[in-house]
Design a protein around this motif. Structure first.
Motif: not given
Length: 310
Positions: A133, A137, A250, A253-254, A260, A264, A267-268
């Motif tokens: 995923q 990005y 992000t 996205f979460i 995920h 994620l 990344i956040m």
């Protein structure tokens, strides 16, 4: 006019903040049982990621004063998420994402930075082999290559494409050699698999609290930066815009795909650390000093809770 330094400023500007945080991080890892469980790989990945955050700050002057808050914030926040510490795959995705920023930012306004752009996108491609995923990005990153990094030429765009697909050349060869080529197609097929949106209830209370706390840090840091960004150089503003957009994306996205969450959240965390570090290092009011003490206490309590539960 001399402004009195508050606790947050003394800590943010201290030269011993990073060594003290490093000792704290090692102590917490020992308390998590890294030695007994022989999690040397996870510890090494965490150490390398922390060092790269130091380099990210130093090479780009993310904070306009002397401060190690970017790397300190990263380590403190990372230690609250034990599910990241214990997982090689999730830690590796973070490591590649930090390395991506190092190469990507170094290409600022350099249309000849073909190699740097290649390595930046290679890091994204490598991260996507663990969490496909990540590829969502890529269109936004290409947009930033044109607008914020200002290094888009035919050669750099083409090198970004090569860097992105190169990790899959190696993986494709491995899958063909082992007769598991179907696994590669399944890897990309998961891009089209979507879970229930807004299904936050599927997460345990610990993850929900972590998400709420980190989101609060992000929003507060973003508001602060927008109100004071005129004090920073244009280059710094461009880089923080990338942090903020990817951070907000992000978060969305979460919320939309909480299945995920673990990947994620890492990344956040990478994007939130510089944002909250900017807030801690460059604010001086009594209110922000109180907020710093509250944030610090929350992070310590979350880490202590993890150790107790573990």
């Amino acid at each position: 006019m001399i402004v009195a330094k508050r606790l947050q400023n003394r800590i943010a500007e201290s030269r011993i903040s990073l060594p003290v945080t490093a000792v704290y991080a090692v102590t917490v890892c020992i308390m998590y049982g890294f030695i007994e469980k022989e999690m040397w790989v996870q510890f090494c990945i965490f150490a390398i990621s922390s060092y790269l955050m130091v380099e990210l700050n130093n090479s780009n002057s993310l904070i306009r004063i002397y401060s190690r808050m970017v790397s300190c914030s990263y380590m403190m926040l990372f230690l609250t998420a034990d599910f990241l510490l214990f997982s090689i795959e999730k830690s590796v995705v973070q490591l590649f994402f930090i390395a991506f920023y190092l190469f990507f930012f170094s290409a600022y306004q350099d249309g000849r930075a073909v190699g740097k752009i290649f390595y930046a996108f290679f890091m994204l491609g490598a991260a996507s082999t663990q969490f496909v995923q990540i590829l969502y990005y890529v269109p936004l990153v290409w947009f930033f290559l044109f607008t914020n990094i200002q290094a888009a030429t035919f050669k750099t765009v083409f090198s970004s494409f090569l860097g992105l697909v190169l990790p899959y050349w190696f993986f494709a060869g491995y899958y063909v050699y082992t007769g598991k080529i179907a696994d590669l197609s399944n890897h990309f097929a998961s891009l089209a698999e979507f879970g229930s949106a807004f299904n936050i209830e599927s997460l345990d209370i610990h993850r929900i609290v972590l998400f709420a706390v980190l989101s609060l840090f992000s929003i507060l840091g973003i508001v602060h930066f927008h109100r004071n960004s005129y004090k920073d150089k244009i280059r710094t503003r461009m880089m923080f815009e990338i942090f903020m957009f990817i951070d907000l994306l992000t978060i969305v996205f979460i919320v939309l795909q909480p299945q995920h969450f673990d990947m994620l959240f890492g990344i956040m965390l990478v994007n939130t650390a510089p944002i909250i570090a900017h807030y801690i290092a460059l604010t001086r009011t009594w209110i922000t000093n109180i907020s710093f003490c509250v944030f610090f206490s929350i992070v310590i309590l979350l880490t202590a809770y993890n150790i107790w539960m573990d």
